[in-house]
Each structure stands twice: as C-alpha cells, then as structure tokens.
Design a protein around this motif. Structure first.
Motif, PDB file in Angstrom:
ATOM      1  N   GLN A 249      39.103 -60.774 -24.055  1.00 31.36           N
ATOM      2  CA  GLN A 249      39.285 -59.436 -23.491  1.00 31.36           C
ATOM      3  C   GLN A 249      40.204 -59.481 -22.268  1.00 31.36           C
ATOM      4  OE1 GLN A 249      38.205 -56.738 -24.785  1.00 31.36           O
ATOM      5  NE2 GLN A 249      36.688 -57.431 -26.260  1.00 31.36           N
ATOM      6  N   PRO A 250      40.874 -58.346 -22.009  1.00 25.19           N
ATOM      7  CA  PRO A 250      41.801 -58.326 -20.871  1.00 25.19           C
ATOM      8  C   PRO A 250      41.142 -58.629 -19.524  1.00 25.19           C
ATOM      9  CG  PRO A 250      42.105 -56.382 -22.246  1.00 25.19           C
ATOM     10  CD  PRO A 250      40.932 -57.111 -22.789  1.00 25.19           C
ATOM     11  N   PHE A 251      39.833 -58.342 -19.357  1.00 25.00           N
ATOM     12  CA  PHE A 251      39.257 -58.579 -18.031  1.00 25.00           C
ATOM     13  C   PHE A 251      39.259 -60.063 -17.688  1.00 25.00           C
ATOM     14  CE2 PHE A 251      35.394 -58.564 -20.701  1.00 25.00           C
ATOM     15  CZ  PHE A 251      34.798 -59.752 -20.296  1.00 25.00           C
ATOM     16  N   ASP A 264      34.695 -70.653 -13.545  1.00 24.13           N
ATOM     17  CA  ASP A 264      34.086 -69.533 -12.855  1.00 24.13           C
ATOM     18  C   ASP A 264      34.111 -68.273 -13.708  1.00 24.13           C
ATOM     19  OD1 ASP A 264      32.915 -69.729 -10.424  1.00 24.13           O
ATOM     20  OD2 ASP A 264      34.452 -68.544  -9.385  1.00 24.13           O
ATOM     21  N   ARG A 268      30.788 -66.447 -14.587  1.00 26.03           N
ATOM     22  CA  ARG A 268      30.519 -65.174 -13.932  1.00 26.03           C
ATOM     23  C   ARG A 268      30.796 -63.962 -14.811  1.00 26.03           C
ATOM     24  NH1 ARG A 268      30.195 -65.011  -8.248  1.00 26.03           N
ATOM     25  NH2 ARG A 268      30.325 -67.117  -7.369  1.00 26.03           N
ATOM     26  N   HIS A 269      31.774 -64.087 -15.684  1.00 30.22           N
ATOM     27  CA  HIS A 269      32.158 -62.905 -16.465  1.00 30.22           C
ATOM     28  C   HIS A 269      31.694 -63.003 -17.925  1.00 30.22           C
ATOM     29  CE1 HIS A 269      34.917 -60.948 -13.563  1.00 30.22           C
ATOM     30  NE2 HIS A 269      35.109 -62.171 -13.131  1.00 30.22           N
ATOM     31  N   ARG A 272      27.835 -63.462 -19.392  1.00 27.76           N
ATOM     32  CA  ARG A 272      26.991 -62.281 -19.359  1.00 27.76           C
ATOM     33  C   ARG A 272      27.151 -61.449 -20.638  1.00 27.76           C
ATOM     34  NH1 ARG A 272      26.813 -58.965 -13.759  1.00 27.76           N
ATOM     35  NH2 ARG A 272      25.131 -57.567 -14.309  1.00 27.76           N
ATOM     36  N   HIS A 273      28.385 -61.322 -21.083  1.00 27.38           N
ATOM     37  CA  HIS A 273      28.630 -60.598 -22.335  1.00 27.38           C
ATOM     38  C   HIS A 273      27.998 -61.342 -23.498  1.00 27.38           C
ATOM     39  CE1 HIS A 273      31.744 -57.699 -20.872  1.00 27.38           C
ATOM     40  NE2 HIS A 273      31.691 -58.554 -19.875  1.00 27.38           N
ATOM     41  N   LEU A 276      24.163 -60.946 -24.207  1.00 25.02           N
ATOM     42  CA  LEU A 276      23.567 -59.691 -24.679  1.00 25.02           C
ATOM     43  C   LEU A 276      23.012 -59.748 -26.106  1.00 25.02           C
ATOM     44  CD1 LEU A 276      25.869 -57.049 -23.014  1.00 25.02           C
ATOM     45  CD2 LEU A 276      23.442 -57.410 -22.617  1.00 25.02           C
ATOM     46  N   VAL A 346      20.900 -57.107 -17.631  1.00 21.39           N
ATOM     47  CA  VAL A 346      22.177 -57.799 -17.800  1.00 21.39           C
ATOM     48  C   VAL A 346      23.319 -56.799 -18.009  1.00 21.39           C
ATOM     49  CG1 VAL A 346      23.470 -59.362 -19.296  1.00 21.39           C
ATOM     50  CG2 VAL A 346      21.122 -59.895 -18.679  1.00 21.39           C
ATOM     51  N   ASP A 347      23.041 -55.730 -18.720  1.00 17.68           N
ATOM     52  CA  ASP A 347      24.078 -54.738 -19.006  1.00 17.68           C
ATOM     53  C   ASP A 347      23.779 -53.441 -18.271  1.00 17.68           C
ATOM     54  OD1 ASP A 347      25.911 -52.981 -19.936  1.00 17.68           O
ATOM     55  OD2 ASP A 347      25.592 -53.409 -22.060  1.00 17.68           O
ATOM     56  N   PRO A 348      24.314 -53.280 -17.059  1.00 15.09           N
ATOM     57  CA  PRO A 348      23.962 -52.099 -16.262  1.00 15.09           C
ATOM     58  C   PRO A 348      24.391 -50.784 -16.904  1.00 15.09           C
ATOM     59  CG  PRO A 348      25.726 -53.374 -15.220  1.00 15.09           C
ATOM     60  CD  PRO A 348      25.240 -54.176 -16.378  1.00 15.09           C
ATOM     61  N   ARG A 349      25.296 -50.866 -17.886  1.00 15.23           N
ATOM     62  CA  ARG A 349      25.720 -49.612 -18.538  1.00 15.23           C
ATOM     63  C   ARG A 349      24.535 -48.925 -19.198  1.00 15.23           C
ATOM     64  NH1 ARG A 349      30.376 -52.095 -22.160  1.00 15.23           N
ATOM     65  NH2 ARG A 349      28.727 -53.613 -22.318  1.00 15.23           N
ATOM     66  N   ARG A 351      21.643 -48.530 -18.160  1.00 15.63           N
ATOM     67  CA  ARG A 351      20.820 -47.750 -17.246  1.00 15.63           C
ATOM     68  C   ARG A 351      21.159 -46.280 -17.312  1.00 15.63           C
ATOM     69  NH1 ARG A 351      21.371 -51.865 -12.420  1.00 15.63           N
ATOM     70  NH2 ARG A 351      20.878 -53.501 -13.895  1.00 15.63           N
TER      71      ARG A 351
ATOM     72  N   LEU B  92      46.986 -55.160 -15.063  1.00 10.56           N
ATOM     73  CA  LEU B  92      47.081 -54.873 -16.491  1.00 10.56           C
ATOM     74  C   LEU B  92      46.962 -53.381 -16.741  1.00 10.56           C
ATOM     75  CD1 LEU B  92      44.832 -57.667 -17.922  1.00 10.56           C
ATOM     76  CD2 LEU B  92      47.087 -57.123 -18.763  1.00 10.56           C
ATOM     77  N   VAL B  97      38.246 -52.486 -20.695  1.00  2.00           N
ATOM     78  CA  VAL B  97      37.977 -53.913 -20.634  1.00  2.00           C
ATOM     79  C   VAL B  97      38.970 -54.674 -19.759  1.00  2.00           C
ATOM     80  CG1 VAL B  97      36.650 -54.156 -22.720  1.00  2.00           C
ATOM     81  CG2 VAL B  97      39.118 -54.059 -22.856  1.00  2.00           C
ATOM     82  N   SER B  98      39.795 -53.975 -18.967  1.00  2.00           N
ATOM     83  CA  SER B  98      40.635 -54.697 -18.019  1.00  2.00           C
ATOM     84  C   SER B  98      39.844 -55.016 -16.756  1.00  2.00           C
ATOM     85  CB  SER B  98      41.880 -53.886 -17.653  1.00  2.00           C
ATOM     86  OG  SER B  98      42.758 -53.858 -18.746  1.00  2.00           O
ATOM     87  N   ASP B 100      35.879 -56.008 -15.811  1.00  2.00           N
ATOM     88  CA  ASP B 100      34.686 -56.464 -16.531  1.00  2.00           C
ATOM     89  C   ASP B 100      33.676 -55.316 -16.626  1.00  2.00           C
ATOM     90  OD1 ASP B 100      32.368 -57.619 -17.440  1.00  2.00           O
ATOM     91  OD2 ASP B 100      32.636 -59.462 -16.302  1.00  2.00           O
ATOM     92  N   LEU B 102      30.709 -55.111 -17.334  1.00  4.50           N
ATOM     93  CA  LEU B 102      29.320 -55.345 -16.928  1.00  4.50           C
ATOM     94  C   LEU B 102      29.181 -55.521 -15.418  1.00  4.50           C
ATOM     95  CD1 LEU B 102      28.020 -57.806 -19.679  1.00  4.50           C
ATOM     96  CD2 LEU B 102      27.950 -55.334 -19.612  1.00  4.50           C
ATOM     97  N   LEU B 146      30.088 -48.506 -12.171  1.00  2.13           N
ATOM     98  CA  LEU B 146      30.611 -49.383 -13.228  1.00  2.13           C
ATOM     99  C   LEU B 146      31.953 -48.830 -13.688  1.00  2.13           C
ATOM    100  CD1 LEU B 146      27.337 -49.763 -15.255  1.00  2.13           C
ATOM    101  CD2 LEU B 146      28.509 -51.567 -14.013  1.00  2.13           C
TER     102      LEU B 146
END
Lengths: 358, 567
Positions: A249-251, A264, A268-269, A272-273, A276, A346-349, A351, B92, B97-98, B100, B102, B146
């Motif tokens: 993913q782009p993040f 890291d 850290r990123h 977590r995904h 799930l 883990v997934d605050p979305r 909430r 980007l 998804v650019s 994170d 979560l 978020l």
C-alpha cells in the motif's frame, strides 16, 4: 430473453387493467421495512446500544444451543433412568426404575421437562450428574479452569508463531518468504494426536526435559504446544497474506519516504493491518482449541472439560453433556465478544463505523 | 547556484527490464520542475530513484545522481534514510491508503519527527503547527482523527504537512491533486505555490498539463520512460517541439476543442447497414444517406419528438448510520432530448451519481418522478420496467469493476445482446452482433476472446461502450466515463462517443467533475452542488457567463484558464 418478451410487452403494459393487481404493492420499496431498520440504526448509533444488541444476540444464541442440545439428547436411544442406575449393563428391578423416573421427572411430557430445564438454566442450575451424583455446575466449575489455562496458553503460542513468522519472513525478497510460508503449511497440517504423542515421547520420555504429567505450569507446556502449533501455522498463513497486501500500500512508501527504517515500518504500520484477519479468526480458533482439548487432555491425562465430556457422553450422563456443551458455547460467545473488542482496539475505524454501512 | 538535485542519464530497470531510459534533470533552489506524462511513462519511478525508494528489485544506473549534496548512487541505507524526510520530502497522491488508515493523523505527521530524533515532548506541538501551516483548520481535533474521517483535501494537506515536518529543501509531489475536486485542487496548488514562494524547491509530477503549467518553471515531458521534451514551461506548452507534446496538448478537452476532434485517430466509419444494425434512430434513422441528416442535426435543440427522458423534481433522501436523514438529491428537474448531450457537472458528493442511478431506475426517488419516452419510469415494479430497460444503458467510470473477470469480452457483450430470434440461429446471430459492436467501438473481432484484465484502460472503456450499445439504447448514461483515463486515451474515447452519437442519434447524459470534458461534449449543462441544480443552460452560457457564485468558483478554480481556453 428480453427481446422475446418485448414484442408482446406493450400490449400488457399499455392498458392498466391486467396489471392493476400489482398496484397496491407498488410502494413496497422503503415503506414497511423502515421502522425496524430505523430502530436498529438508532441502536447501532450509540455504544451502549451496540453492546445491548450484542448481549441480546448472545442470549438468543445460548438459548438456541441449549434447546438444540436438549432435544438432540432426547433423540438418542437409551433410557436415562437406566443410566442413572448404573448404565445399560445394570439390571435394576422395574419399581426402582419407575421411582427414578418419577424423581427426575422423566415421566413428565417432554415440553414440561424442557421448561424445567430452561428454568434451571436461568437460575444457573444445570441439574445434577447422573453418574457422579453432584451438581453439574460444580463439576464444570472445577474442570473448566485447567481447560481455559490450556486453551489460553495455546492461543498465546499460536499468536507468537503467527506474528514471529510473519514479521520475520513475510513480504521479504528471496527465499525467506518461501521458507516461512512452507513451514506454516506444515505446521497447520499437523494433527493433534500425532503431534501430542511425538512431543510427549521426545521431550518428556526421551529427553526428560519436561514432566509427563504435572498440574503446574511445566505440565502445561507440551499440551499447549500440541494445540497451539497447528493453529499458529494456520493463523500465520492468514496474517502473512494480509501482511503482503498491506506492505504494497502507498502508506508504506509514505512512511519510508520520511526516513523510517524498513523494520520499523513492518512493526509499526504493516503488522497492525496483518493482525486484523488473525484476530477475526481467533474467536473461531478458541472454539477449535476447546474441541482439540478433548484429544489433548486424553493424551496427556490432564484434568479438564474434555475429559469430563468424554466420560459424560460414554455413560449417557445427560445433564453433564448438556451442561458442558452449554458452557463451551458460553465460552465461545464470550471469546467472540472479546475478539470483536480486540479488533476495535487494533482498528480504530471500527469505533465510529460499526454497522454504519450504507 | 548549485543544483539541489542533479541526474545525468538516469536509467532504472526492474528485473532486467528497463523502464526509465537516460533521464537527465536538474532542480535549482527555489524553482519548480514539472514532470508530465501519462501512466506508465516512468515519472514516479524517476522521482523515487531520487530517494532510493524503488525497492530491492530495482537497478538504478546513472552517470551522476545527486540529491541535497549526497551521491545517491553510493549512499548507504543509513545515509538515504537521513536524507528522506529531512532534506527531501515526498508527497504521494491522496488516497485513503497514502496515510496509514489505522493510525491517527497526528501520529503519521509525528513520524518523521520521531525518526529524525525530535523528542517526544516537542512533537505534539510541532504536529499542530505543521497542520495549521498546511491550512488544516482545527489542527488539534484533526491530529486526533483517523485519515478516513478527513476529506480528501484535508488528507492531502496532512500528507504535505508530514513531508514538510523537518523543513526539507526539496519537496517531491507525486500527483498531489489527482482525484481531488477542482476547487480543492486549486487550494492544494496554492499551498504548494506558497511553499515555492518561501524558497522551497519542488518537483511536481502530474499527468495534468494544466496543473504543471500553473507552478512549474521548467517542464519535462516523459513518454515510455524517456524524456521527449524539456524546457521552460511557457515555451514547451505554447510552442511544443515534439509531436507527442503537441498531441498531448491537443488532447485536452475544453471549450476551445468543442466540435473538433481531440485525438488523431481517424473518425469512425459506419456503413448504413451497420448503422441500421446498431439501431440508429431519430437523426439518422429513415435516411439511407445518414451523413447529411446526422450533420444537420448535430446542433443542439434539433427537432425531435419530445424529450426521451424527463426528470421531474426528484429528491432522494438516505438515512445515515447515525440515524439522521440526509438529502442527497434535492428538487432536481431536467429533460433530455433525443440525440442531445446533457452534461452534469459537480464535485464529489454533489448528487450526480445518485441522479444517474435514479434516471436508470436503479434507485427510486424519494419524491418526484421520472418519465422515459413520456411513460412512467420511476415508481414501478421492476417487472413493468424490464422490457423497456434496453432503451437506456449505462457506461460506468470503472468498467473493470463492472465486468465479470472470468468472462471474456465476447461473453461480456453477448450477455447484454437481446435475443432477437430463438433456435439454432441464435448463438450465431449473437456472435455476429458482438462482432459488429466491437467494430463499432474501434476494436476487432479478435478482442472477443480476450479477458478484461488483459486489456488497457481505453480498451476496457470501449468494451463497456459496446456493451451499453448492445441493446440499441436511445439513451446512454455516462457516469464519469473518462475520469480514470490518460488524456490521450480520454481524447480517443471522447471522439468515439461523439462519432457514435452522430451516427446513431443516441441521447447522452454525461456526468463528470471535469469542466473541460463537460464543456467539450455537452449541448446543455447542469451544475450541481449539494444535491441541488444551481445553474443550467447551454455549455457556453454556463461556463463563459456563469450566473451562480458556485459556478463562478468552479470556473475560477481551473488550474490555468489560458490553457483551458486558448492554448
């Protein structure tokens, strides 16, 4: 299809006559369905409402389990009165059998017995065991603790394997990823009875590192490994897939462009995904661990609910079977609620958006 | 002055396939370099090699590659990490998804601070300063939210804030405004412009010439991994030397391009028989030498027997997850005449797509009604609509998502072909029809056996158009049909739609957020904002003499009006 009907269609569509019976049902769309949907939406909008819905559905589930178990057991051939009096081989006089029937209420109609059973459940009274002549609730309370320790430890081992294998090998170039995923397939395929015996022979009998039977923490290691390793292999396959997807993913690129170390970013990123789907499966995993515990407790001669269930089924101890099944279902329901909470953590979305799909 | 970034003959290959060939560029302090090209042209790969971010499979070669005083070809991983975020920031395109999804927005912006050793106590305040500097209102609240709780524009600002956290000398912005609404795009460009004015050097990557024109001092045009043209922006865009640059410029739809072709592809040739087979009606129908009739009827408002689609004061309300009702479409009315193109333009969330769904009777209006050919179309049972569904077809924005990936193109189209005859002749008739349809959209019969995934974006959209034409519809509803396409492919698809409309006399309901596209194709235009129609009229009236403030705002937000109107 459509074309053939088109040619004749105008004739029926044009005049209102032949189709008028459909007219009253026409505003069917949003109309009647709206009030319950609106209520549900309002309940889902608040956290207490969501919890209330959750508890309600858990209660319905437990009631369904109790009902199914109760009636299934009554379909099994065999006279429970005989089971109480010492099993099929015993040969008690008929008046004794009749007395037992009256005492336990077997002469009542089935629905009355069912109502009594449900009444007992509500009071927390699961009846008393036919063979052990003790309240079922007490027997289970004694035996559930070792089983919960076993399944809890197994789940922890499974997660350690899943996270370790994923973090170390997933989404890495070269051989690492292939070795990792190959190992996971092997682990996931190990049968409990085989793994248990091998671990027992190697570590307890030959190497004598660990006791064969022990009620303390040392005795927990081998049974927990037996249960946890195959589940760990399975969970790792799921977390690895998600890890691979998330690391594209782009993040991830965004994080790397800020100067973050690749390790890291994984920790850290991406992890977590990856966790799930594993969390979502853990509720189911706990259920499979409890049924696996039946086998493992026999292999390692451990105390536990599995042992109780096996003896209860073979001796037709109806209240004990029902009680164990009911408690296992209860554990399962609680485990699922816990996994849901873990997923939210883990997934605050979640909430803000549970049930918010529109 | 020393250049901040220098690349000489940069080549990048993945697994021995070279995708970037001999690119040379320099970025001087305080200047903006634009890199323009279509997808797959190697823009992003070029930019990422300036940060060493092309991954482990990439092999980067160059005579010289320096960034912020570091030799990027010999730099260790640690040296590259010290560069990233601190000396060179990278932004980007906005996507959920650019950032994170979560993690809190604040944690994402604090990341470069943490990585480069800013103590924890100092981070929180800095994050809020950065958000505020990037033009994010209520930075305290936003930092705790978020990414999914922020709008696209705010997410893009947050991404920029994260890239600027350590005040790097260079900012590389990779498609920073793609997928943003035009007014939001204008705000993001202003933010970048302010950074440029403050002395930061920027590399701006975009497929959109207008975006680059507004900011860049120098432009680099890329195609297939090569630089085809390079020079001062005004010179490249006003007097392009390379034929590809010229084609790219000509392909931008706008008011200027109305009535002319955008691509250099030859116009569609349909024989009278083909026309008949495809269900030519109204304009072309009845006249065997259809060309004249079609040409004469090309003007808007040509005589026809009443509107084919009437939308009368429709509204649509949805209940949100919080139980509250939201009005998505509010008192919208319009009529679509036969053979006409009605453009609907508006930003995301303005109710365009919901209006289209109601026109297609895929959603019921909460109030108002829709008439198809003067007969009731909304508020019916599906059974009473099914026979007439063939008269109105849809071309979606994302054709791939509307195809069954396991079906080949032939089956995908055949599925939409109505069975005219029964019996053994049927499958043969269908196959012939599929062939005709494929040819009508500029593909060949051979494409019937291909699978959607193996087609290019433009080919997929052609298949979607062929499928929409399979029922010989009177109306095509085109929902952002070219938004996901590169400008040269967009030009070809727009030309194709124009040719087909001229030949077949289909009415088009054309939905787009792109004012240039809408102006190019539409006879009449409807401007939507927050579910309401704020303005409607002929395309020229609406865009050249906008009456409503919102329309004026939209027109003013176009990145560079000169390119849109006169270039």
């Amino acid at each position: 299809m459509t074309a053939e009907t088109t040619s004749s269609a105008p004739a029926t569509v044009g005049p209102v006559g032949p189709v008028s019976p459909e007219e009253p049902a026409q505003p069917a769309g949003p109309g009647p369905a709206a009030p319950p949907a609106a209520l549900l939406a309002r309940l889902r909008a608040s956290l207490p409402g969501r919890i209330a819905l959750r508890v309600l559905s858990a209660l319905v589930l437990l009631w369904a389990v109790a009902t199914i178990v109760f009636f299934l057991q009554h379909l099994v051939p065999g006279d429970p009165a005989l089971a109480i009096l010492g099993g099929a081989s015993a040969n008690p006089p008929p008046e004794t059998v009749a007395a037992v029937r009256a005492q336990y209420g077997f002469d009542q109609p089935l629905l009355v017995q069912y109502a009594d059973f449900l009444g007992g459940l509500v009071r927390g009274d699961l009846g008393s065991s036919y063979t052990m002549k003790e309240p079922v609730a007490r027997i289970i309370a004694e035996q559930i603790v070792p089983t919960l320790q076993l399944t809890g430890a197994s789940l922890a081992i499974a997660w350690a394997i899943a996270i370790g294998s994923t973090l170390l090998t997933a989404a890495r170039p070269g051989l690492a990823a292939r070795i990792g995923s190959g190992l996971e397939v092997v682990l996931a395929a190990l049968p409990h009875f085989w793994l248990g015996v091998v671990l027992l022979v190697v570590f307890a009998v030959t190497l004598q590192w660990l006791p064969v039977v022990d009620d303390g923490p040392a005795g927990l290691v081998l049974p927990a490994l037996t249960l946890g390793v195959p589940l760990g292999g399975f969970l790792a396959q799921v977390t690895r897939d998600e890890f691979d997807a998330a690391s594209r993913q782009p993040f991830v690129l965004s994080a790397l462009s800020r100067g973050t170390r690749p390790g890291d970013v994984r920790w850290r990123h991406v992890l977590r995904h990856a966790a799930l789907p594993g969390i979502a499966l853990s509720g189911w995993g706990l259920g499979s661990l409890i049924s696996g515990a039946v086998v493992v407790e026999v292999i390692f001669s451990r105390q536990g609910i599995g042992q109780v269930l096996v003896t209860a089924v073979t001796s037709q101890d109806l209240p004990l079977v029902i009680g164990v099944t009911f408690v296992v279902a209860l554990v399962y329901v609680i485990a699922n609620i816990l996994t849901d909470l873990a997923a939210v953590a883990v997934d605050p979305r979640l909430r803000t958006s549970i049930g918010g799909a529109s | 002055m020393n250049a901040l970034i220098t690349a000489q003959n940069l080549s990048v290959s993945f697994d021995d396939v070279e995708v970037v060939h001999d690119v040379s560029l320099t970025l001087r302090p305080g200047s903006c370099l634009g890199i323009v090209g279509e997808s797959g042209s190697g823009k992003s790969v070029t930019a990422r090699s300036l940060l060493g971010l092309n991954g482990e499979r990439a092999a980067v070669r160059a005579d010289r590659l320096e960034g912020a005083g570091t030799d990027l070809l010999r730099a260790s991983d640690a040296q590259l990490r010290a560069l990233r975020g601190r000396r060179i920031g990278y932004v980007l395109q906005d996507a959920l998804v650019s950032l994170d999804p979560l993690r809190r927005v604040g944690a994402e912006i604090a990341e470069p601070l943490r990585v480069h050793g800013v103590p924890r106590r100092a981070r929180e305040g800095r994050v809020q300063e950065l958000l505020a500097a990037a033009g994010v209102p209520e930075p305290e609240l936003r930092a705790r939210q978020l990414p999914s709780e922020l709008s696209g524009g705010l997410r893009q600002r947050a991404l920029i804030a994260a890239a600027l956290a350590l005040d790097p000398e260079v900012l590389i912005a990779d498609e920073p405004t793609t997928a943003l609404d035009v007014t939001v795009q204008a705000q993001i460009l202003s933010l970048l412009e302010a950074n440029l004015a403050a002395g930061r050097a920027i590399i701006l990557i975009s497929h959109d010439l207008a975006v680059v024109e507004r900011l860049a001092d120098e432009v680099l045009v890329m195609k297939d991994g090569r630089v085809v043209e390079q020079g001062p922006t005004s010179q490249v865009l006003s007097r392009p030397a390379d034929p590809y640059t010229r084609r790219l410029l000509a392909a931008v739809p706008s008011a200027r391009s109305r009535g002319s072709r955008l691509s250099d592809a030859p116009p569609l040739e349909l024989s009278a028989r083909d026309r008949e087979a495809l269900g030519a009606r109204r304009r072309g129908a009845g006249s065997s030498d259809g060309t004249d009739a079609a040409g004469a009827a090309g003007a808007p408002g040509s005589p026809a027997d009443g509107p084919v689609l009437q939308v009368e004061v429709i509204s649509k309300r949805f209940r949100g997850p919080d139980g509250r009702e939201r009005t998505v479409v509010d008192d919208v009315s319009f009529a679509l005449a036969a053979g006409e193109t009605l453009g609907i333009v508006g930003e995301s969330g303005s109710g365009k797509s919901t209006t289209a769904r109601i026109a297609l009777a895929l959603a019921e209006p909460s109030a108002g009604r829709v008439l198809l050919d003067g007969e009731a179309w909304s508020g019916l049972r599906e059974r009473r609509r099914r026979d007439r569904r063939r008269r109105i077809s849809v071309v979606p924005q994302d054709p791939l998502g509307s195809f069954d990936p396991r079906w080949d193109v032939g089956r995908t189209i055949a599925d939409a072909v109505p069975a005219e005859t029964g019996g053994p002749a049927r499958s043969e008739a269908r196959a012939r029809r599929v062939r005709e349809l494929l040819e009508a959209v500029g593909l060949t019969a051979a494409h019937a056996r291909r699978h959607p995934l193996s087609l290019s974006g433009g080919q997929r959209q052609r298949v979607a158009i062929a499928r929409a034409l399979a029922t010989s519809p009177e109306i095509l509803v085109l929902d952002e049909p070219v938004s996901a396409l590169d400008v040269s492919i967009q030009a070809q698809v727009l030309d194709l739609l124009g040719d087909l409309q001229e030949a077949l006399g289909t009415a088009h309901l054309f939905i787009s957020h792109d004012l240039g596209v809408v102006h190019h194709v539409s006879d009449r235009v409807l401007v939507m904002q927050a579910g309401r129609v704020v303005e409607q009229g002929t395309a020229d009236d609406v865009f050249f003499r906008p009456q409503h403030d919102y329309t004026r705002e939209l027109v003013a937000a176009l990145p560079h009006p000169t390119l849109q109107e006169t270039a």
